[in-house]
Write a protein that holds these residues in place. Structure first.
Motif, PDB file in Angstrom:
ATOM      1  N   ASN A  53       2.384   1.384   4.665  1.00  0.00           N
ATOM      2  CA  ASN A  53       2.164   2.683   4.031  1.00  0.00           C
ATOM      3  C   ASN A  53       1.632   2.424   2.622  1.00  0.00           C
ATOM      4  O   ASN A  53       2.346   1.922   1.760  1.00  0.00           O
ATOM      5  CB  ASN A  53       3.476   3.470   3.978  1.00  0.00           C
ATOM      6  CG  ASN A  53       3.279   4.841   3.353  1.00  0.00           C
ATOM      7  OD1 ASN A  53       2.169   5.236   3.031  1.00  0.00           O
ATOM      8  ND2 ASN A  53       4.379   5.569   3.190  1.00  0.00           N
ATOM      9  N   PHE A  54       0.373   2.780   2.382  1.00  0.00           N
ATOM     10  CA  PHE A  54      -0.259   2.467   1.106  1.00  0.00           C
ATOM     11  C   PHE A  54      -0.742   3.723   0.370  1.00  0.00           C
ATOM     12  O   PHE A  54      -1.556   3.630  -0.534  1.00  0.00           O
ATOM     13  CB  PHE A  54      -1.443   1.515   1.330  1.00  0.00           C
ATOM     14  CG  PHE A  54      -1.040   0.218   1.975  1.00  0.00           C
ATOM     15  CD1 PHE A  54      -0.496  -0.807   1.222  1.00  0.00           C
ATOM     16  CD2 PHE A  54      -1.174   0.037   3.335  1.00  0.00           C
ATOM     17  CE1 PHE A  54      -0.118  -1.999   1.810  1.00  0.00           C
ATOM     18  CE2 PHE A  54      -0.799  -1.154   3.936  1.00  0.00           C
ATOM     19  CZ  PHE A  54      -0.268  -2.176   3.172  1.00  0.00           C
ATOM     20  N   LYS A  55      -0.244   4.900   0.760  1.00  0.00           N
ATOM     21  CA  LYS A  55      -0.642   6.120   0.057  1.00  0.00           C
ATOM     22  C   LYS A  55      -0.063   6.147  -1.354  1.00  0.00           C
ATOM     23  O   LYS A  55      -0.754   6.450  -2.314  1.00  0.00           O
ATOM     24  CB  LYS A  55      -0.183   7.348   0.851  1.00  0.00           C
ATOM     25  CG  LYS A  55      -0.998   7.604   2.112  1.00  0.00           C
ATOM     26  CD  LYS A  55      -0.585   8.905   2.765  1.00  0.00           C
ATOM     27  CE  LYS A  55      -1.455   9.201   3.983  1.00  0.00           C
ATOM     28  NZ  LYS A  55      -1.080  10.488   4.639  1.00  0.00           N
ATOM     29  N   ASN A  56       1.219   5.870  -1.449  1.00  0.00           N
ATOM     30  CA  ASN A  56       1.875   5.783  -2.757  1.00  0.00           C
ATOM     31  C   ASN A  56       2.828   4.596  -2.686  1.00  0.00           C
ATOM     32  O   ASN A  56       4.038   4.750  -2.553  1.00  0.00           O
ATOM     33  CB  ASN A  56       2.628   7.074  -3.069  1.00  0.00           C
ATOM     34  CG  ASN A  56       3.091   7.131  -4.523  1.00  0.00           C
ATOM     35  OD1 ASN A  56       3.068   6.120  -5.223  1.00  0.00           O
ATOM     36  ND2 ASN A  56       3.511   8.300  -4.971  1.00  0.00           N
ATOM     37  N   ILE A  57       2.247   3.407  -2.768  1.00  0.00           N
ATOM     38  CA  ILE A  57       3.017   2.194  -2.496  1.00  0.00           C
ATOM     39  C   ILE A  57       4.102   1.960  -3.544  1.00  0.00           C
ATOM     40  O   ILE A  57       5.176   1.450  -3.233  1.00  0.00           O
ATOM     41  CB  ILE A  57       2.067   0.983  -2.400  1.00  0.00           C
ATOM     42  CG1 ILE A  57       2.836  -0.241  -1.900  1.00  0.00           C
ATOM     43  CG2 ILE A  57       1.380   0.712  -3.732  1.00  0.00           C
ATOM     44  CD1 ILE A  57       1.950  -1.401  -1.560  1.00  0.00           C
ATOM     45  N   ILE A  58       3.866   2.356  -4.792  1.00  0.00           N
ATOM     46  CA  ILE A  58       4.878   2.159  -5.833  1.00  0.00           C
ATOM     47  C   ILE A  58       6.120   2.994  -5.536  1.00  0.00           C
ATOM     48  O   ILE A  58       7.258   2.515  -5.642  1.00  0.00           O
ATOM     49  CB  ILE A  58       4.295   2.516  -7.213  1.00  0.00           C
ATOM     50  CG1 ILE A  58       3.137   1.574  -7.557  1.00  0.00           C
ATOM     51  CG2 ILE A  58       5.372   2.446  -8.281  1.00  0.00           C
ATOM     52  CD1 ILE A  58       2.472   1.894  -8.875  1.00  0.00           C
ATOM     53  N   PHE A  59       5.901   4.249  -5.143  1.00  0.00           N
ATOM     54  CA  PHE A  59       7.036   5.115  -4.806  1.00  0.00           C
ATOM     55  C   PHE A  59       7.770   4.591  -3.574  1.00  0.00           C
ATOM     56  O   PHE A  59       9.007   4.564  -3.535  1.00  0.00           O
ATOM     57  CB  PHE A  59       6.541   6.542  -4.558  1.00  0.00           C
ATOM     58  CG  PHE A  59       7.616   7.478  -4.077  1.00  0.00           C
ATOM     59  CD1 PHE A  59       8.545   8.006  -4.957  1.00  0.00           C
ATOM     60  CD2 PHE A  59       7.698   7.821  -2.734  1.00  0.00           C
ATOM     61  CE1 PHE A  59       9.536   8.859  -4.511  1.00  0.00           C
ATOM     62  CE2 PHE A  59       8.685   8.677  -2.280  1.00  0.00           C
ATOM     63  CZ  PHE A  59       9.611   9.200  -3.170  1.00  0.00           C
TER      64      PHE A  59
END
Length: 208
Positions: A53-59
């Motif tokens: 999942n790389f849409k919002n990887i930090i979150f």
């Protein structure tokens, strides 16, 4: 190295060229050690690959990490100090030196030739790894703040209690070039408990 491959100078090559000067100025480059950071970073790299999942990887990574920490902290035995040891073996009393036998006889209650003695090479006590041959801080002189050291010689388990035999070391002085203390052996043996070794500094040091 730079003059050999001038067109292939990577950051690692650039850093290596400065190591010699930094060691000469500051001693062994222990502050450059980053294995704990790399170990923690490895967890996030594996998590990023498995989650896909790389849409919002930090979150995603921060949330998964915090949930994992909550799970660990909720465990009842997470902070308990479990004792772990390696390479245990039975030791015969006549196989020890006379100084060690006398030391055990004088300090261990009901100690005789029938007492079972187990020896191991390393002990994990209170989340600290204690290994034979490691050097620990014994005391610190408050006037000059000069530490005295002791080297672990034996790790015994006698009557279900840990008995550590250490050799007291004499501190000669501090060598700024090597950024380390110069020590001298005294051949004075003492008996310590595991807590005594990690009271001042919870880690063992190498000796050269």
């Amino acid at each position: 190295m730079v003059h050999i491959i001038p067109n292939l100078v990577t950051p690692k090559v650039h850093f290596i060229t400065d190591y010699a000067k930094q060691i000469e100025m500051n001693g062994p480059p222990i502050r450059h050690w980053c294995m704990r950071f790399e170990s923690k970073h490895r967890y996030f790299k594996q998590l990023a690959t498995k989650s896909n999942n790389f849409k919002n990887i930090i979150f995603s990574l921060s949330k998964r990490h915090q949930l994992h920490q909550c799970f660990l902290f909720s465990s009842w035995n997470y902070f308990q100090a479990n004792e772990q040891f390696s390479s245990p073996k039975q030791v015969k009393l006549n196989g020890l030196s006379a100084a060690v036998r006398q030391l055990l006889h004088d300090n261990i209650e009901d100690f005789d030739y029938a007492t079972h003695i187990s020896e191991c090479q390393q002990l994990a006590y209170d989340h600290v790894k204690i290994m034979k041959g490691s050097v620990f801080v014994d005391t610190i002189s408050h006037e000059e703040e000069v530490p005295s050291f002791m080297q672990l010689a034996f790790i015994f388990k006698i009557n279900n209690k840990w008995v550590l035999i250490v050799e007291q070391l004499q501190t000669i002085g501090f060598v700024e070039t090597l950024w380390s203390f110069e020590l001298e052996r005294t051949r004075i043996l003492l008996i310590k408990k595991p807590n005594d070794l990690i009271l001042i500094s919870p880690k063992g040091y190498d000796i050269y």
